[in-house]
Write a protein that holds these residues in place. Structure first.
Motif, mmCIF file in Angstrom:
data_model
loop_
_atom_site.group_PDB
_atom_site.id
_atom_site.type_symbol
_atom_site.label_atom_id
_atom_site.label_comp_id
_atom_site.label_asym_id
_atom_site.label_seq_id
_atom_site.Cartn_x
_atom_site.Cartn_y
_atom_site.Cartn_z
ATOM 1 N N MET A 25 0.822 -1.198 0.000
ATOM 2 C CA MET A 25 0.000 0.000 0.000
ATOM 3 C C MET A 25 0.863 1.259 0.000
ATOM 4 N N LYS A 26 2.009 1.178 0.673
ATOM 5 C CA LYS A 26 2.892 2.333 0.758
ATOM 6 C C LYS A 26 3.434 2.716 -0.620
ATOM 7 N N ILE A 27 3.702 1.711 -1.464
ATOM 8 C CA ILE A 27 4.230 1.971 -2.801
ATOM 9 C C ILE A 27 3.212 2.750 -3.638
ATOM 10 N N PHE A 28 1.932 2.449 -3.450
ATOM 11 C CA PHE A 28 0.888 3.173 -4.192
ATOM 12 C C PHE A 28 0.824 4.637 -3.772
ATOM 13 N N LYS A 29 1.015 4.905 -2.495
ATOM 14 C CA LYS A 29 1.040 6.284 -2.008
ATOM 15 C C LYS A 29 2.226 7.043 -2.608
ATOM 16 N N ILE A 30 3.364 6.389 -2.658
ATOM 17 C CA ILE A 30 4.560 7.020 -3.219
ATOM 18 C C ILE A 30 4.341 7.321 -4.701
ATOM 19 N N ILE A 31 3.799 6.355 -5.430
ATOM 20 C CA ILE A 31 3.518 6.550 -6.856
ATOM 21 C C ILE A 31 2.521 7.690 -7.047
ATOM 22 N N ALA A 32 1.478 7.723 -6.220
ATOM 23 C CA ALA A 32 0.467 8.774 -6.318
ATOM 24 C C ALA A 32 1.073 10.155 -6.051
ATOM 25 N N VAL A 33 1.929 10.262 -5.058
ATOM 26 C CA VAL A 33 2.572 11.544 -4.739
ATOM 27 C C VAL A 33 3.491 11.975 -5.874
ATOM 28 N N VAL A 34 4.261 11.048 -6.423
ATOM 29 C CA VAL A 34 5.164 11.368 -7.536
ATOM 30 C C VAL A 34 4.351 11.836 -8.748
ATOM 31 N N LEU A 35 3.272 11.125 -9.065
ATOM 32 C CA LEU A 35 2.417 11.516 -10.189
ATOM 33 C C LEU A 35 1.780 12.885 -9.955
ATOM 34 N N LEU A 36 1.348 13.154 -8.751
ATOM 35 C CA LEU A 36 0.758 14.451 -8.423
ATOM 36 C C LEU A 36 1.789 15.568 -8.575
ATOM 37 N N ILE A 37 2.985 15.340 -8.090
ATOM 38 C CA ILE A 37 4.054 16.343 -8.211
ATOM 39 C C ILE A 37 4.390 16.571 -9.689
ATOM 40 N N ALA A 38 4.463 15.488 -10.470
ATOM 41 C CA ALA A 38 4.756 15.620 -11.904
ATOM 42 C C ALA A 38 3.642 16.388 -12.605
ATOM 43 N N PHE A 39 2.381 16.079 -12.279
ATOM 44 C CA PHE A 39 1.246 16.767 -12.884
ATOM 45 C C PHE A 39 1.266 18.261 -12.566
ATOM 46 N N VAL A 40 1.517 18.591 -11.314
ATOM 47 C CA VAL A 40 1.598 20.003 -10.923
ATOM 48 C C VAL A 40 2.808 20.652 -11.597
ATOM 49 N N GLY A 41 3.906 19.950 -11.667
ATOM 50 C CA GLY A 41 5.123 20.506 -12.263
ATOM 51 C C GLY A 41 4.962 20.837 -13.741
ATOM 52 N N ILE A 42 4.286 19.977 -14.502
ATOM 53 C CA ILE A 42 4.146 20.260 -15.935
ATOM 54 C C ILE A 42 3.192 21.410 -16.216
ATOM 55 N N GLN A 43 2.435 21.824 -15.233
ATOM 56 C CA GLN A 43 1.543 22.964 -15.440
ATOM 57 C C GLN A 43 2.328 24.257 -15.659
ATOM 58 N N PHE A 44 3.593 24.264 -15.252
ATOM 59 C CA PHE A 44 4.429 25.451 -15.415
ATOM 60 C C PHE A 44 5.122 25.518 -16.772
ATOM 61 N N LEU A 45 4.980 24.465 -17.575
ATOM 62 C CA LEU A 45 5.525 24.502 -18.930
ATOM 63 C C LEU A 45 4.749 25.540 -19.741
#
Length: 150
Positions: free
Chosen positions: A1-21
């Motif tokens: 379950m912890k791995i899914f949280k890590i993946i979700a956080v990484v995906l969320l950070i990536a999604f927010v990060g690409i908004q600045f492109l």
């Protein structure tokens, strides 16, 4: 379950990060003197259908949907418009030679007749861009007549 949280956080950070492109916007404040609608005497119904069904991807002035403000949709739309304009740019119509114009008009007729344009991926969201049978026939006949008159 912890791995899914890590993946979700990484995906969320990536999604927010690409908004600045930066987003590429294909909107001109003026209509070019070389524009297809300016150069040709286009009937109102054909003009309306061209602007509704073709000009978003094949001109220098796209109308963007709300989701163009969100990456990666904005990148997808920018690439789609870039590819469309590379194939045919109605805003630069008069810069084409007569031979090129005839070729483009023939391609327009064939693609509308074969239901290749407007793209299904475009008409799914832009229902008003889909030609009725009568509009399709009218567009084909007008474009073919235009090609023959060149």
């Amino acid at each position: 379950m912890k791995i899914f949280k890590i993946i979700a956080v990484v995906l969320l950070i990536a999604f927010v990060g690409i908004q600045f492109l930066p987003k590429q916007i294909n909107q001109s404040q003026t209509t070019s003197k070389a524009d297809f609608l300016v150069v040709n005497k286009v009937p109102a119904n054909i003009k309306n259908n061209l602007q509704t069904s073709c000009y978003d991807c094949h001109s220098n002035n796209s109308r963007y949907p709300w989701y163009n403000k969100i990456q990666p949709a904005a990148m997808f739309l920018a690439n789609h418009v870039k590819d469309g304009k590379k194939e045919l740019n109605f805003s630069e119509w008069d810069s084409l030679s007569v031979r090129q114009k005839k070729s483009k008009l023939k391609a327009i007729v064939n693609q509308i007749r074969d239901d290749e344009m407007p793209l299904n991926s475009y008409t799914i969201i832009h229902r008003d861009a889909k030609f009725t049978k009568a509009e399709k026939q009218e567009m084909i006949e007008w474009m073919a007549q235009k090609r023959d008159s060149l």
